[in-house]
Design an enzyme around this catalytic site. Sequence first.
Site, PDB file in Angstrom:
ATOM      1  N   LYS A 172      46.784  40.683  41.228  1.00 44.74           N
ATOM      2  CA  LYS A 172      46.340  40.927  42.823  1.00 44.74           C
ATOM      3  C   LYS A 172      47.665  39.891  43.745  1.00 44.74           C
ATOM      4  O   LYS A 172      48.112  39.586  44.886  1.00 44.74           O
ATOM      5  CB  LYS A 172      45.330  39.139  42.682  1.00 44.74           C
ATOM      6  CG  LYS A 172      44.146  39.443  42.089  1.00 44.74           C
ATOM      7  CD  LYS A 172      43.040  38.907  42.640  1.00 44.74           C
ATOM      8  CE  LYS A 172      41.363  39.430  42.286  1.00 44.74           C
ATOM      9  NZ  LYS A 172      40.695  38.435  42.485  1.00 44.74           N
ATOM     10  N   LYS A 219      38.826  49.705  38.514  1.00 45.36           N
ATOM     11  CA  LYS A 219      37.922  48.828  37.863  1.00 45.36           C
ATOM     12  C   LYS A 219      36.822  48.847  39.311  1.00 45.36           C
ATOM     13  O   LYS A 219      37.464  48.903  40.386  1.00 45.36           O
ATOM     14  CB  LYS A 219      37.220  47.629  37.467  1.00 45.36           C
ATOM     15  CG  LYS A 219      38.561  46.369  37.600  1.00 45.36           C
ATOM     16  CD  LYS A 219      38.174  44.650  37.884  1.00 45.36           C
ATOM     17  CE  LYS A 219      38.529  43.969  38.455  1.00 45.36           C
ATOM     18  NZ  LYS A 219      37.477  42.405  38.496  1.00 45.36           N
ATOM     19  N   LYS A 276      35.313  44.795  44.844  1.00 44.47           N
ATOM     20  CA  LYS A 276      34.828  43.971  45.763  1.00 44.47           C
ATOM     21  C   LYS A 276      36.357  43.597  46.644  1.00 44.47           C
ATOM     22  O   LYS A 276      35.610  44.173  48.570  1.00 44.47           O
ATOM     23  CB  LYS A 276      33.978  42.689  46.273  1.00 44.47           C
ATOM     24  CG  LYS A 276      33.850  41.700  45.149  1.00 44.47           C
ATOM     25  CD  LYS A 276      33.536  40.095  45.149  1.00 44.47           C
ATOM     26  CE  LYS A 276      34.154  39.779  43.736  1.00 44.47           C
ATOM     27  NZ  LYS A 276      33.209  38.164  43.808  1.00 44.47           N
TER      28      LYS A 276
HETATM   29  P1  ATP Z   1      36.792  41.467  42.519  1.00 45.77           P
HETATM   30  O1  ATP Z   1      38.219  42.381  41.222  1.00 45.77           O
HETATM   31  O2  ATP Z   1      35.643  42.818  42.801  1.00 45.77           O
HETATM   32  O3  ATP Z   1      36.744  40.398  43.657  1.00 45.77           O
HETATM   33  P2  ATP Z   1      36.617  39.970  40.015  1.00 45.77           P
HETATM   34  O4  ATP Z   1      36.454  40.518  38.958  1.00 45.77           O
HETATM   35  O5  ATP Z   1      37.654  38.852  40.707  1.00 45.77           O
HETATM   36  O6  ATP Z   1      35.869  40.789  41.392  1.00 45.77           O
HETATM   37  P3  ATP Z   1      34.264  37.714  40.279  1.00 45.77           P
HETATM   38  O7  ATP Z   1      33.791  37.788  41.205  1.00 45.77           O
HETATM   39  O8  ATP Z   1      34.687  36.079  40.075  1.00 45.77           O
HETATM   40  O9  ATP Z   1      35.428  38.001  40.048  1.00 45.77           O
HETATM   41  O10 ATP Z   1      33.418  38.132  38.354  1.00 45.77           O
HETATM   42  C1  ATP Z   1      32.761  38.209  38.273  1.00 45.77           C
HETATM   43  C2  ATP Z   1      31.829  38.846  37.006  1.00 45.77           C
HETATM   44  O11 ATP Z   1      32.545  40.069  37.344  1.00 45.77           O
HETATM   45  C3  ATP Z   1      33.380  38.757  35.986  1.00 45.77           C
HETATM   46  O12 ATP Z   1      33.017  38.427  34.649  1.00 45.77           O
HETATM   47  C4  ATP Z   1      33.543  38.947  35.878  1.00 45.77           C
HETATM   48  O13 ATP Z   1      34.755  40.144  34.188  1.00 45.77           O
HETATM   49  C5  ATP Z   1      32.715  41.251  36.185  1.00 45.77           C
HETATM   50  N1  ATP Z   1      33.326  42.245  36.865  1.00 45.77           N
HETATM   51  C6  ATP Z   1      33.798  42.111  38.012  1.00 45.77           C
HETATM   52  N2  ATP Z   1      34.509  43.820  38.089  1.00 45.77           N
HETATM   53  C7  ATP Z   1      33.645  44.274  37.000  1.00 45.77           C
HETATM   54  C8  ATP Z   1      33.643  45.847  36.721  1.00 45.77           C
HETATM   55  N3  ATP Z   1      34.174  46.597  37.868  1.00 45.77           N
HETATM   56  N4  ATP Z   1      33.184  45.877  35.861  1.00 45.77           N
HETATM   57  C9  ATP Z   1      32.710  45.009  34.979  1.00 45.77           C
HETATM   58  N5  ATP Z   1      32.444  43.749  34.687  1.00 45.77           N
HETATM   59  C10 ATP Z   1      33.270  43.122  36.378  1.00 45.77           C
END
Ligand code: ATP
Length: 332
Positions: free
Chosen positions: A113, A195, A198
């Site tokens: 990040k 992965k 969003k």
């Molecule tokens: P992003 O990277 O999409 O902004 P994030 O992981 O930073 O998302 P959250 O939205 O808080 O943040 O994640 C919520 C949950 O979703 C967490 O348990 C995370 O591990 C899971 N998660 C996020 N992206 C994935 C993915 N691509 N595949 C499986 N699980 C995911």
Amino acid sequence: MAKARIFSGVQPTGNLHLGNYLGAIELWLSLQNKYDCIFSVVDYHAITVSQEPRKLKESILAIAKIMLASGINPDQSVIFQQSALSAHTELAWILNCTAHMGELKKMTQFKEKSAGQKDIVSLGLFAYPVLMAADILLYQTEAVPVGEDQSQHVELARDLARRFNHQFGQTFTVPDLITRPDGARIMGLDDPRKKMSKSAASEYNYIALLDEPDKAAKKIMKAVTDSGQEIKFAPANKPAISNLLTIYSLLSGRTIARLEEEYQGRQYGALKKDLAEAVKIFLSDFQSRLNEITDAQARQVLSAGAAKIAPLAESTLRTAKERLGLTLNNHR
Ligand code: ATP
Ligand code: LTN
């Protein structure tokens, strides 16, 4: 006998996507009857990167609604807004003073990040995993169900709990990690080596839970594929097709082996077309449930949730302060 407690959180940033749903929320649903569950809309985590205030406010309610539409039952599980309980930031400060710079510098998510925002990286983004540890440890949490990308953060929470207990006396439960048994990690549709996220640059990376179903179907049709023709699960050689198979398997309840059999001798296009239809049906059903939930309902669930768990958070914080020598009277 009291059930074991689990805690997890989602950030109110951008649109939740299929990766969040399949990787985390669906896992929570599967645990809801077995555990006492606390699910948080972690807004203090969201502000570690810049957020537009009006959008943030909308997102907090939107996440609560998504949790409800997914099937989290507020009569059974707690849903609350992290910043409603000041114990989270108070304990985070205490834990900041026990965490080491070196162990935080190793966090993969921070590296990723911070690399994305070269100009200004907040101190909050660096300390983010410590706030996450505070979230977990405040509730004497036995287990933390998250997507696989969060396992390093849960490991840190375990280390910080053990370190504090060892130095100051038993205070925190050391939490276990729970990930999906199949370890599902949903990858980006436009780049299956990273992965689904969003915060991805292109909206063709993800299927948002709020995407218009026809548009989502188009995103599946446009997803990148691998060289060759065979529909086979092989993440190292065929990351794109393996990702589509994973998504299809989770949405349809059919095993990957069964899908491989069904699509033997058929083209990538056939798989995409069927998956696009499955995604469309999933989103239409999900969104019709979501549209039934009002803002007022979501607000009520969040405030009732915070009121219910505040005493536990305050009690753990009080114990931690006592152990540190910060409390001058003997009131418990
Ligand atoms: P992003 O990277 O999409 O902004 P994030 O992981 O930073 O998302 P959250 O939205 O808080 O943040 O994640 C919520 C949950 O979703 C967490 O348990 C995370 O591990 C899971 N998660 C996020 N992206 C994935 C993915 N691509 N595949 C499986 N699980 C995911
Ligand atoms: N960092 C997590 C969100 C989160 C969380 C938590 C998850 C914040 N606090 C406590 C489990 C337990 C993420 O998914 N990005």
